[in-house]
Design a protein around this motif. Structure first.
Motif: not given
Length: 226
Positions: A174-185
């Motif tokens: 969708a073009g919406q950043p998810t940096p916290v989710a990516e970091g935890l993953l």
């Protein structure tokens, strides 16, 4: 929410009072809810199946709790991530992660209520999925003082590998950043020694990442036709 108490006993600590529910395909929602309400009167209709998937609270609650309590979980025989494990610094990460989930929903045009996780912990305001005071009921029960193996527990293999990967994937699409989710993953992948995004339930894995948003809306509304 339930826990097994022996071979023949299950204890239910908390009952759902509001269940935001999407139907796939959404054109069949009226019929589906007429059936669902017979068994689950607390269901609340929302737009479609993707909207429902982005209401999943497990990937928001559990990954920060297990990753940020990794030391106590591995040191003690049992540790309650919902009691002493839920501290202000961890709650701030949970809030930031939930804000990313909501931002993805808003990017896709989904409307409130987004059932923000903050309402789970609040004593006033909009009622959350498990009703008022659900967090206190969980901690009072003692049932969540568990032995959580970070390599095999469902909080890692389901909520993180399947749940967080889905949020990250939909955000990228969708073009919406998810940096916290990516970091935890990424941290979870380092702990397990596995690429949890590659193994996850992503749009890429489902073969849906090439769809435009218009095509996705059509799929969600009408399903797959031969």
């Amino acid at each position: 929410m339930a826990r097994k108490h022996g071979a023949n006993k299950v204890v239910i600590s908390v009952y759902a009072t509001r269940l935001p529910t999407g139907v796939f395909p959404s054109e069949l929602s009226a019929h589906a809810f007429s059936v669902l309400r017979e068994a689950y009167p607390s269901v609340e209709p929302i737009e479609d199946g993707l909207s429902g998937a982005l209401m999943n609270a497990g990937p928001i609650i559990h990954p920060p709790l297990i990753m940020m309590n990794a030391g106590p979980l591995e040191h003690f025989d049992a540790w309650d991530i919902h009691n002493e494990g839920t501290q202000p610094s961890i709650r701030s990460v949970t809030t930031a992660l939930d804000n990313e989930r909501i931002a993805v929903r808003e990017k896709l045009g989904y409307k409130p209520s987004h059932f923000p996780l903050a309402n789970h912990y609040a004593s006033e305001g909009e009622e959350w999925m498990y009703g008022r005071g659900a967090h206190g009921k969980l901690t009072d029960s003692g049932d969540w003082r568990e032995n959580i193996d970070l390599h095999s527990h469902r909080y890692m293999l389901e909520d993180t590998r399947m749940g967080l990967s889905f949020i990250v994937s939909v955000g990228r699409w969708a073009g919406q950043p998810t940096p916290v989710a990516e970091g935890l993953l990424s941290i979870a992948s380092a702990i397990t020694g596995q690429d949890l995004f590659a193994q996850g339930r992503t749009l890429e894995m489902l073969g849906l990442d090439s769809l435009s948003q218009a095509q996705m809306r059509s799929l969600l509304t009408y399903g797959i036709h031969a």
